[in-house]
Motif scaffolding. Structure first.
Motif, PDB file in Angstrom:
ATOM      1  N   SER A 188      -5.735  -3.037  -7.701  1.00 26.93           N
ATOM      2  CA  SER A 188      -7.145  -3.332  -7.942  1.00 26.93           C
ATOM      3  C   SER A 188      -7.655  -4.268  -6.859  1.00 26.93           C
ATOM      4  O   SER A 188      -6.881  -4.776  -6.043  1.00 26.93           O
ATOM      5  CB  SER A 188      -7.341  -3.984  -9.323  1.00 26.93           C
ATOM      6  N   LEU A 189      -8.944  -4.513  -6.877  1.00 33.21           N
ATOM      7  CA  LEU A 189      -9.523  -5.446  -5.915  1.00 33.21           C
ATOM      8  C   LEU A 189      -8.965  -6.858  -6.063  1.00 33.21           C
ATOM      9  O   LEU A 189      -8.988  -7.639  -5.110  1.00 33.21           O
ATOM     10  CB  LEU A 189     -11.049  -5.489  -6.077  1.00 33.21           C
ATOM     11  N   VAL A 190      -8.472  -7.192  -7.251  1.00 37.16           N
ATOM     12  CA  VAL A 190      -7.877  -8.519  -7.447  1.00 37.16           C
ATOM     13  C   VAL A 190      -6.368  -8.425  -7.630  1.00 37.16           C
ATOM     14  O   VAL A 190      -5.724  -9.376  -8.080  1.00 37.16           O
ATOM     15  CB  VAL A 190      -8.523  -9.256  -8.653  1.00 37.16           C
ATOM     16  N   GLY A 191      -5.795  -7.295  -7.252  1.00 28.46           N
ATOM     17  CA  GLY A 191      -4.349  -7.118  -7.304  1.00 28.46           C
ATOM     18  C   GLY A 191      -3.916  -6.144  -6.236  1.00 28.46           C
ATOM     19  O   GLY A 191      -3.647  -4.980  -6.509  1.00 28.46           O
ATOM     20  N   SER A 213      -4.747   0.312 -14.584  1.00 30.92           N
ATOM     21  CA  SER A 213      -5.507  -0.936 -14.697  1.00 30.92           C
ATOM     22  C   SER A 213      -6.324  -1.208 -13.439  1.00 30.92           C
ATOM     23  O   SER A 213      -6.225  -2.281 -12.829  1.00 30.92           O
ATOM     24  CB  SER A 213      -4.581  -2.123 -14.996  1.00 30.92           C
ATOM     25  N   PRO A 214      -7.167  -0.254 -13.018  1.00 28.89           N
ATOM     26  CA  PRO A 214      -7.930  -0.419 -11.775  1.00 28.89           C
ATOM     27  C   PRO A 214      -8.986  -1.517 -11.842  1.00 28.89           C
ATOM     28  O   PRO A 214      -9.498  -1.938 -10.800  1.00 28.89           O
ATOM     29  CB  PRO A 214      -8.584   0.959 -11.607  1.00 28.89           C
ATOM     30  N   LEU A 277     -11.384   1.910  -4.863  1.00 30.30           N
ATOM     31  CA  LEU A 277     -10.011   2.405  -4.952  1.00 30.30           C
ATOM     32  C   LEU A 277      -9.884   3.842  -4.463  1.00 30.30           C
ATOM     33  O   LEU A 277      -8.872   4.216  -3.864  1.00 30.30           O
ATOM     34  CB  LEU A 277      -9.507   2.301  -6.398  1.00 30.30           C
ATOM     35  N   THR A 278     -10.890   4.666  -4.721  1.00 30.99           N
ATOM     36  CA  THR A 278     -10.808   6.073  -4.306  1.00 30.99           C
ATOM     37  C   THR A 278     -10.827   6.220  -2.795  1.00 30.99           C
ATOM     38  O   THR A 278     -10.483   7.285  -2.280  1.00 30.99           O
ATOM     39  CB  THR A 278     -11.958   6.901  -4.902  1.00 30.99           C
ATOM     40  N   THR A 282      -3.411   6.792   0.170  1.00 29.84           N
ATOM     41  CA  THR A 282      -2.402   7.260  -0.791  1.00 29.84           C
ATOM     42  C   THR A 282      -2.926   7.447  -2.207  1.00 29.84           C
ATOM     43  O   THR A 282      -2.236   8.038  -3.034  1.00 29.84           O
ATOM     44  CB  THR A 282      -1.150   6.344  -0.875  1.00 29.84           C
ATOM     45  N   VAL A 283      -4.109   6.957  -2.525  1.00 30.92           N
ATOM     46  CA  VAL A 283      -4.595   7.062  -3.904  1.00 30.92           C
ATOM     47  C   VAL A 283      -4.937   8.508  -4.221  1.00 30.92           C
ATOM     48  O   VAL A 283      -5.813   9.111  -3.591  1.00 30.92           O
ATOM     49  CB  VAL A 283      -5.815   6.149  -4.149  1.00 30.92           C
TER      50      VAL A 283
END
Length: 352
Positions: A188-191, A213-214, A277-278, A282-283
């Protein structure tokens, strides 16, 4: 809806998939996620299919199997319209055969999942965790047997360390067993720890990522704000001690930028976080969850549009954190980056 191939396979999946962890609602953890019953689950599946979301992800450990049961009932009569992803390996009981990836456990877990889901095959079967006590050859040969029997069609892993995934892939290649086509991981943006080792590995080995958990364990829902208490309905009340630690100030800086972009684009904070994220290497698919129709509709709005280069640069800069050794030289020193070119540029305003 955009569709992408999972790893080095012919399986095409939607860039957004639906996580059925909110189905069933049994136990202290999963009841905090949601308690969606069969009737509401059918409605959520309807909305997903209308939007082109055809992949539904669950696991035997979700609500003690109730998630699989509710999902199976919700897709009854339309099995050919959906792709089912489920997982096994985590403990489901206290007995010696109730945890891990032994031959006996995987065969029993697969048979149980097929029964609960009301189907005779699983499109994607993933190991929910690495089992250090079972030889990898035993694990992969069992998955090979299940594929040959037609009970599962593709295999993957979840929550593996880099060496665990790479060793599994190497043994699969050595013996001709099915390779993991996907690695389901937190991102995620914070992970962004996924980027340090697992992402380069996935690029090198052509393994796609299904992101769980995105929204950072509920931190990026748009309801968490600086100087305000957590909303009463936030799942962080129950899961904050289980989730990766996120520095409060770092979180708020990311949220501030998300808020700014939201005002400029008219998109919600969760939609922006999911859309980012998209765009990442690799996503293959981002797993969205929803406890109700409103949440699902908002999450479905995360695709069909693009963030600008400027917005992507702002998100990259504010969310970046320098990784630890041995990954730090990968970002910081010209000699290392010359030998190992980064997958994306380091933000110019982030100092080593």
């Amino acid at each position: 809806m955009e569709y992408r191939r999972l790893g080095a396979s012919g399986l095409q999946v939607p860039v957004l998939s639906f996580g059925a962890g909110t189905f069933g609602g049994q136990g202290p953890l999963f009841s905090a996620w949601g308690d969606t019953g069969i009737s509401e689950a059918r409605r959520l599946v309807d909305l997903c299919l209308e939007a082109g979301v055809t992949l539904f992800d669950t696991a035997d450990v979700y609500s003690n199997g109730a998630s699989e049961e509710v999902l199976g009932a919700a897709i009854k009569g339309r099995r050919d319209q959906v792709l089912i992803s489920t997982k096994a390996s985590l403990p489901t009981g206290d007995g010696p055969q109730d945890a891990g990836s032994s031959r006996a456990r995987l065969i029993r877990a697969t048979e149980s999942a097929l029964r609960r889901l009301g189907t005779d095959y699983i499109d994607l079967f993933q190991l929910h965790a690495f089992d250090a006590g079972t030889p990898i050859e035993e694990v992969l040969s069992t998955l090979d047997q299940l594929v040959r029997q037609g009970k599962i069609r593709y295999v993957g892993a979840s929550n593996f360390a880099g060496w665990q995934l790479m060793k599994s892939l190497a043994i699969a290649d050595r013996h001709g067993y099915p390779r993991h086509v996907v690695h389901q991981a937190y991102y995620s943006l914070v992970g962004r720890d996924y980027e340090w080792e697992l992402m380069p590995l996935a690029v090198d080995q052509n393994v796609s990522t299904m992101v769980w958990s995105p929204l950072g364990w509920g931190r990026l829902t748009g309801k968490v704000r600086r100087g305000q208490p957590l909303p009463k309905e936030s799942r962080l009340h129950q899961t904050a001690t289980m989730s990766p630690v996120v520095d409060d100030e770092h979180l708020y800086r990311v949220i501030d930028v998300l808020d700014d972009i939201s005002k400029e684009t008219g998109k919600s904070v969760p939609q922006i976080a999911l859309n980012w994220l998209t765009t990442r290497p690799t996503v293959g698919s981002v797993i969205i969850g929803a406890r109700n129709e409103a949440q699902l509709r908002d999450n479905l709005g995360a695709v069909g549009w693009s963030l600008s280069k400027e917005h992507l640069a702002k998100l990259e800069a504010v969310s970046f954190q320098t990784p630890p050794y041995p990954y730090t030289p990968y970002y910081n020193l010209d000699g290392f980056t010359r030998l190992n070119p980064p997958l994306f540029p380091r933000p110019k305003d982030v100092k080593p």
